[in-house]
Design a protein around this motif. Structure first.
Motif, PDB file in Angstrom:
ATOM      1  N   GLN A   1       2.469   0.196 -13.435  1.00 24.01           N
ATOM      2  CA  GLN A   1       3.088   1.071 -12.446  1.00 24.01           C
ATOM      3  C   GLN A   1       2.582   2.511 -12.630  1.00 24.01           C
TER       4      GLN A   1
ATOM      5  N   ALA B   1      -0.782   2.864 -11.237  1.00 16.83           N
ATOM      6  CA  ALA B   1      -0.769   2.974  -9.781  1.00 16.83           C
ATOM      7  C   ALA B   1      -0.400   4.388  -9.344  1.00 16.83           C
TER       8      ALA B   1
ATOM      9  N   SER C   1      -2.704   6.956  -7.294  1.00 16.43           N
ATOM     10  CA  SER C   1      -2.220   7.607  -6.083  1.00 16.43           C
ATOM     11  C   SER C   1      -2.321   9.131  -6.225  1.00 16.43           C
TER      12      SER C   1
ATOM     13  N   SER D   1      -4.942   4.709  -2.555  1.00 17.92           N
ATOM     14  CA  SER D   1      -3.691   4.003  -2.305  1.00 17.92           C
ATOM     15  C   SER D   1      -3.613   2.882  -3.333  1.00 17.92           C
TER      16      SER D   1
ATOM     17  N   ILE E   1      -1.054  -0.253  -5.548  1.00 21.36           N
ATOM     18  CA  ILE E   1       0.184  -0.998  -5.803  1.00 21.36           C
ATOM     19  C   ILE E   1       0.100  -1.611  -7.188  1.00 21.36           C
TER      20      ILE E   1
ATOM     21  N   PHE F   1       2.375  -4.511  -9.898  1.00 17.30           N
ATOM     22  CA  PHE F   1       3.512  -5.431 -10.070  1.00 17.30           C
ATOM     23  C   PHE F   1       3.230  -6.327 -11.269  1.00 17.30           C
TER      24      PHE F   1
ATOM     25  N   THR G   1      -2.579  -4.089 -11.293  1.00 15.54           N
ATOM     26  CA  THR G   1      -2.643  -2.872 -10.479  1.00 15.54           C
ATOM     27  C   THR G   1      -3.846  -3.014  -9.569  1.00 15.54           C
ATOM     28  N   ARG G   2      -3.642  -2.653  -8.329  1.00 11.65           N
ATOM     29  CA  ARG G   2      -4.761  -2.708  -7.373  1.00 11.65           C
ATOM     30  C   ARG G   2      -4.819  -1.345  -6.700  1.00 11.65           C
ATOM     31  N   PHE G   3      -5.982  -0.709  -6.687  1.00 12.42           N
ATOM     32  CA  PHE G   3      -6.065   0.546  -5.951  1.00 12.42           C
ATOM     33  C   PHE G   3      -7.419   0.670  -5.265  1.00 12.42           C
TER      34      PHE G   3
ATOM     35  N   ARG H   1      -6.402   1.526   2.878  1.00  8.54           N
ATOM     36  CA  ARG H   1      -5.048   1.024   2.758  1.00  8.54           C
ATOM     37  C   ARG H   1      -5.099  -0.418   2.234  1.00  8.54           C
TER      38      ARG H   1
ATOM     39  N   ARG I   1      -1.802  -8.529  -1.158  1.00 10.57           N
ATOM     40  CA  ARG I   1      -0.637  -8.313  -2.027  1.00 10.57           C
ATOM     41  C   ARG I   1      -0.504  -9.436  -3.063  1.00 10.57           C
TER      42      ARG I   1
END
Lengths: 310, 287
Positions: free
Chosen positions: B4, B7, B11, B16, B18, B20, B36-38, B42, B46
């Motif tokens: 997290q 991420a 950001s 961008s 996310i 989890f 983590t994916r960035f 956009r 998921r």
């Protein structure tokens, strides 16, 4: 009588389970299983124990184990026992291991029902004082002042940990007048093993409430489990007692070490104010006064000559 | 939490992002996964990450049992917490690698073997995609809000130290893994009924009494060491060991390491102090 040296080398709760390092619950289960031996059937509700002992396809018990629902520990174990009896296997011990949430809160009605019917099972509550499996939510047995994720620390006096004192489950069970109710702590192995031994030998509903420190949820070091279990007793916070066939005995007169010694080892009490600590001290004092009075009232009965019916 | 924080860091640096975790029944010290994916565009995917560009390994002992490079994209990189130099890693294939002794750094700065924030610093250095300022912002945001500013500060210090200490190189190939390490039966192979009876499978024993198939020794940071001369055979360590890692020998106890999670209870209850805990290092740092 079993002492540490008399315990079998054989384990019935095996290595390879996935409990956190220093898990008090895992210790309780391992030692109780050593005493109960191979002729045992285990019931577990949803709990840490279920997750760390029975992660598909592995299972840590060497004996049959069963899980149904969170609230069904006592009733499901009672059903197993009745079925075994019917099959002529009355010598098999049926034990339910439940956490404090599964005992004091969610499992209470089934527990009360089974105790009232005096079902022939051994019910062991390993009390780690919160719902640790799901991430440290408060339970009925969480002590006063303790931080949990559902009793968080806020800026008001309301938000300084749990506002209520610990639910006294053994006393609830004593009110059911079952053959055996006892509390035990990992810090006192001789007392603990004596009680498991007694509970194994007795018939009818037997309830054992064991304090099982949880290093993760109590925010303590993983090697402090045993120290915490000892200090809980020596500070008077956790009472070692035994209620056997209507007679209540307090097993250990604590040294009444200042409660701070116990609280300071745990991050969940780090925020406590002087006022809150004073409340805990007062609670300990009141509890001991009450328990002593109870033990006096429920002490050994003087031998009265039996009235002769003419 | 580190995923997290990464991420948030991404950001902060204008991507961008996310993050989890893999949902399961994690316990402290047990192997876990987080993603983590960035990216600059956009994000619309998921799912869990199956073909990562970067793999961060928080515990070197995982390398022995899990092919951490499985699914790694060509040109991808693995970042490992180890005392080894990157060129001394042996993995399933050749790959760019970075190493850092995050455990020592974490113990020094946070007083805990929680290496995740130090590994964020290593990630920033190794990949160059995220700035150190971004990592700091990420840690302050995630750890500062959920724990405290003081804890976040210590973790930032750990990330900074790891950023400086990270070394880059190329890991070697040659490690061979068993094809599958998990027992994944088809519906036909499963025995009827709700219970799994004790069964021998090519992947080890399953069912009742099978947990010894699951070696938990890899969870350990410190290991107990017994000084046989001091042992009085009081058996308290044997009684208390939650993992059954201590057995009774002829005269004194014996410590086994297959399942030991390194909780340190044996050392804590040992009255004659015959057991002490020491940091387990697979290989000393080569200068």
């Amino acid at each position: 009588m079993t002492t540490v040296k008399d315990l079998p080398r054989e384990d019935y709760f095996l290595s390879g389970h996935t409990a956190c390092p220093g898990c008090g619950g895992a210790m309780v289960v391992r030692e109780v299983m050593k005493v109960l031996g191979p002729n045992t059937v285990v019931y577990m509700p949803a709990s840490c124990l279920l997750i760390f002992s029975d992660m598909y396809p592995y299972n840590a018990f060497k004996v049959p184990s069963l899980q149904i629902l969170f609230e069904t520990s006592a009733i499901a174990a009672a059903g197993v026992k009745r079925a075994l009896k019917r099959l002529g296997k009355d010598d098999t011990t049926v034990v339910a291991f439940a956490g404090d949430g599964g005992t004091a809160d969610i499992g209470m009605q089934a527990l009360s029902g089974a105790a009232e019917r005096n079902e022939d099972i051994l019910y062991v509550c390993y009390d780690n004082e919160a719902y640790m499996n799901t991430g440290i939510q408060r339970s009925g047995t969480t002590p006063f002042g303790a931080w949990t994720t559902t009793t968080p620390l806020g800026s008001t006096s309301e938000g300084q940990g749990k506002n209520e004192f610990k639910k006294d489950v053994p006393r609830i069970l004593m009110a059911h007048d079952v053959p055996y109710v006892a509390t035990a702590s990992l810090g006192f192995p001789a007392d603990f093993l004596k009680k498991v031994d007694k509970a194994k030998a007795k018939k009818g509903f037997r309830y054992l409430h064991v304090l099982a420190p949880c290093p993760v949820g109590w925010r303590a070091e993983s090697d402090s489990t045993v120290d915490l279990a000892k200090l809980a007793v020596e500070t008077g916070i956790f009472t070692l007692l035994e209620y056997e066939d209507g007679v209540l005995t307090l097993n250990r007169e604590p040294r009444f070490t200042p409660v701070r010694e116990y609280l300071k080892l745990q991050g969940r009490f780090k925020h406590l104010s002087e006022g809150q600590i004073a409340s805990i001290e007062r609670w300990v004092k009141d509890k001991w006064e009450r328990d002593r009075a109870l033990a006096k009232a429920l002490g050994p009965k003087p031998k009265v000559p039996v009235a002769i019916v003419r | 939490m580190a995923a997290q924080a990464l991420a948030v860091a991404a950001s902060h640096d204008g991507y961008s992002a996310i993050a989890f975790p893999f949902f399961g029944a994690e316990r402290r010290g047990a192997p876990v996964l987080a993603f983590t994916r960035f990216g600059e565009e956009r994000l619309r995917v998921r799912t869990q990450v199956y073909e990562p560009h970067f793999v961060v390994v928080l515990d070197e002992s995982l390398v022995e049992t899990v092919d951490v490079l499985a699914g790694l994209r060509p040109g991808g990189m693995v970042i490992v917490n180890t005392t080894r130099a990157p060129d001394r890693l042996v993995l399933s294939k050749k790959a760019k690698s970075a190493t850092v002794d995050a455990t020592t750094i974490a113990l020094k700065h946070t007083k805990q073997a929680a290496v995740n924030t130090a590994m964020l610093g290593a990630f920033a250095k190794a990949t160059g995609l995220i700035t150190l300022e971004g990592v700091e912002a990420g840690i302050m945001e995630v750890f500062g809000r959920r724990l405290s500013k003081e804890i976040a500060d210590r973790n930032v210090a750990a990330a900074r130290a790891a950023y400086e200490a990270t070394r880059l190189g190329e890991g070697d190939s040659g490690r061979v893994y068993a094809k599958a390490t998990k027992w994944l039966p088809t519906a036909q192979e499963l025995p009827p009924g709700l219970a799994t009876p004790p069964m021998e499978t090519p992947f080890g024993r399953v069912g009742v009494g099978s947990s010894p198939s699951n070696l938990t020794g890899g969870w350990r940071v410190n290991k107990p060491v017994l000084d046989g001369a001091e042992c009085t055979n009081c058996l308290l360590c044997w009684f208390y060991c939650p993992d059954g890692s201590i057995t009774r020998g002829e005269k004194i106890v014996e410590i086994h390491y297959e399942y030991c999670k390194g909780c340190g209870i044996c050392a804590a209850v040992c009255a004659p102090k015959a057991i002490h805990m020491e940091r387990e290092i697979e290989e000393e740092v080569k200068a």
